[in-house]
Motif scaffolding. Structure first.
Motif, PDB file in Angstrom:
ATOM      1  N   ARG A  69      30.216  -6.369 -32.165  1.00 32.12           N
ATOM      2  CA  ARG A  69      30.268  -7.304 -31.048  1.00 32.12           C
ATOM      3  C   ARG A  69      29.024  -7.228 -30.163  1.00 32.12           C
ATOM      4  O   ARG A  69      28.902  -7.996 -29.204  1.00 32.12           O
ATOM      5  CB  ARG A  69      31.499  -7.014 -30.189  1.00 32.12           C
ATOM      6  CG  ARG A  69      32.812  -7.076 -30.955  1.00 32.12           C
ATOM      7  CD  ARG A  69      33.904  -6.347 -30.212  1.00 32.12           C
ATOM      8  NE  ARG A  69      35.130  -6.262 -30.986  1.00 32.12           N
ATOM      9  CZ  ARG A  69      36.209  -7.001 -30.758  1.00 32.12           C
ATOM     10  NH1 ARG A  69      36.221  -7.858 -29.775  1.00 32.12           N
ATOM     11  NH2 ARG A  69      37.281  -6.870 -31.507  1.00 32.12           N
ATOM     12  N   LEU A  70      28.112  -6.307 -30.476  1.00 30.45           N
ATOM     13  CA  LEU A  70      26.995  -6.032 -29.594  1.00 30.45           C
ATOM     14  C   LEU A  70      25.731  -6.770 -30.006  1.00 30.45           C
ATOM     15  O   LEU A  70      25.572  -7.192 -31.154  1.00 30.45           O
ATOM     16  CB  LEU A  70      26.703  -4.529 -29.571  1.00 30.45           C
ATOM     17  CG  LEU A  70      27.840  -3.607 -29.137  1.00 30.45           C
ATOM     18  CD1 LEU A  70      27.382  -2.152 -29.209  1.00 30.45           C
ATOM     19  CD2 LEU A  70      28.322  -3.953 -27.737  1.00 30.45           C
ATOM     20  N   ALA A  77      23.999 -10.501 -28.012  1.00 32.66           N
ATOM     21  CA  ALA A  77      25.080 -10.623 -28.996  1.00 32.66           C
ATOM     22  C   ALA A  77      25.128 -12.030 -29.575  1.00 32.66           C
ATOM     23  O   ALA A  77      25.244 -12.219 -30.793  1.00 32.66           O
ATOM     24  CB  ALA A  77      26.410 -10.261 -28.352  1.00 32.66           C
ATOM     25  N   LYS A 130      30.582  -5.318 -19.857  1.00 31.37           N
ATOM     26  CA  LYS A 130      31.483  -6.458 -20.036  1.00 31.37           C
ATOM     27  C   LYS A 130      32.082  -6.462 -21.449  1.00 31.37           C
ATOM     28  O   LYS A 130      33.284  -6.681 -21.621  1.00 31.37           O
ATOM     29  CB  LYS A 130      30.728  -7.759 -19.777  1.00 31.37           C
ATOM     30  CG  LYS A 130      31.608  -9.000 -19.861  1.00 31.37           C
ATOM     31  CD  LYS A 130      30.810 -10.275 -19.610  1.00 31.37           C
ATOM     32  CE  LYS A 130      30.300 -10.313 -18.176  1.00 31.37           C
ATOM     33  NZ  LYS A 130      29.614 -11.607 -17.883  1.00 31.37           N
ATOM     34  N   THR A 131      31.241  -6.217 -22.446  1.00 31.46           N
ATOM     35  CA  THR A 131      31.739  -6.177 -23.826  1.00 31.46           C
ATOM     36  C   THR A 131      32.730  -5.038 -24.023  1.00 31.46           C
ATOM     37  O   THR A 131      33.745  -5.186 -24.702  1.00 31.46           O
ATOM     38  CB  THR A 131      30.567  -6.018 -24.807  1.00 31.46           C
ATOM     39  OG1 THR A 131      29.660  -7.103 -24.640  1.00 31.46           O
ATOM     40  CG2 THR A 131      31.057  -6.005 -26.247  1.00 31.46           C
ATOM     41  N   ARG A 134      36.094  -5.955 -22.462  1.00 30.40           N
ATOM     42  CA  ARG A 134      36.780  -6.941 -23.298  1.00 30.40           C
ATOM     43  C   ARG A 134      37.303  -6.300 -24.572  1.00 30.40           C
ATOM     44  O   ARG A 134      38.418  -6.612 -25.025  1.00 30.40           O
ATOM     45  CB  ARG A 134      35.823  -8.097 -23.619  1.00 30.40           C
ATOM     46  CG  ARG A 134      36.479  -9.213 -24.431  1.00 30.40           C
ATOM     47  CD  ARG A 134      35.597 -10.437 -24.521  1.00 30.40           C
ATOM     48  NE  ARG A 134      34.341 -10.163 -25.212  1.00 30.40           N
ATOM     49  CZ  ARG A 134      33.157 -10.130 -24.624  1.00 30.40           C
ATOM     50  NH1 ARG A 134      33.058 -10.339 -23.313  1.00 30.40           N
ATOM     51  NH2 ARG A 134      32.072  -9.888 -25.327  1.00 30.40           N
TER      52      ARG A 134
END
Length: 287
Positions: A69-70, A77, A130-131, A134
């Motif tokens: 996801r990065l 991303a 933030k990632t 989430r």
């Protein structure tokens, strides 16, 4: 009606000798390439299999999903996903008990560029708060759904009965376990896993030597690679007598009963027939 008029044909079984069909090339010390041709189209598939998995490095239950996801030091991303899209390439990663697996699939002409992009993710994934928030929220949601699913709970019970403390459901990180992890820690384990011997599996139209050259040019393998960890096969708990396990759940609307009997569900010499039958019926039968 037209379909019913199509004549039946005899299926032709083409057997492959792995010793002659698979070509093996040493990319460098600790990195070996196994290649087979793909005569059907111009799409390749390539897997990097690093020789350590969740048994020796438990964080790999979580790290591949999080890193996917990065962004990287060069791309956000979204920018990374866009570059994959422009290359017509798909990326995926996961871990088994004894391997970290990274897979690419795309057009042959873009293999070199896809490997260069992959090297960014392998070497320089870039986390952000933030990632991470989430990701934890999604893991909590998935954990909640799985705990409410009767089939999932039944599988967890069966896994525990047959494997005990080695059950996947006990070794994986639940919602409480994920809280103890950190983005930096997961990225560190992601990089550490790349320090083990690598088996590369390739199917495509390029020669093994050309693929080996591309791997050397585009990927920054660790200077020194540790030996691959041994293959992991957890011992099953064999019952010496009939046993009954209950998993009570109040207000449950469904029930599941599993009978676990020692032996093969399908005789080994007939397994290929069961596999063919399952795929013929859409992959959902004879499991």
């Amino acid at each position: 009606e037209r379909f019913s008029k199509i004549p039946d044909g005899d299926a032709k079984l083409e057997l492959i000798d792995p010793d002659s069909a698979v070509q093996r090339v040493a990319v460098r010390e600790g990195v070996r390439l196994s290649a087979v041709p793909n005569p059907f189209n111009d799409t390749y598939s390539l897997e990097l299999r690093f020789g350590v998995g969740t048994d020796a490095m438990r964080e790999l239950w979580v790290a591949p999903d999080f890193v996917s996801r990065l962004g990287t030091a060069k791309h956000s991303a979204e920018g990374f996903k866009k570059q994959l899209f422009l290359l017509g390439t798909t990326y995926s990663s996961w871990a088994t008990e004894d391997e970290l697996v990274v897979r690419l699939e795309g057009p042959e002409g873009k293999l070199g560029a896809a490997l260069a992009l992959l090297d960014e993710r392998l070497r320089a994934p870039k986390a952000d708060k933030k990632t991470w928030k989430r990701f934890k929220r999604e893991r909590r949601g998935m954990d909640k759904v799985m705990r409410r699913d009767p089939d999932e709970r039944a599988r967890a019970a069966l896994d525990y009965v047959t494997l005990g403390k080695n059950s996947d459901y006990l070794r994986d990180y639940g919602k409480k376990g994920v809280r103890k992890l950190s983005p930096k820690g997961l990225i560190a384990k992601w990089k550490q896993a790349q320090g083990y011997g690598v088996e590369v599996e390739y199917a495509g139209k390029q020669s093994p030597q050309a693929v080996a050259d591309a791997l050397r040019e585009q990927l920054s393998f660790a200077p020194t690679l540790r030996p691959r960890t041994p293959k992991v096969v957890y011992p099953r708990i064999e019952a010496s007598a009939n046993r009954v396990f209950f998993l009570p759940k109040k207000n449950e609307l469904q029930s599941r009963i599993y009978f676990h009997v020692e032996g093969d569900a399908v005789p080994r010499e007939q397994q290929y027939v069961a596999d063919a039958y399952r795929y013929y019926l859409g992959g959902s039968m004879a499991g």
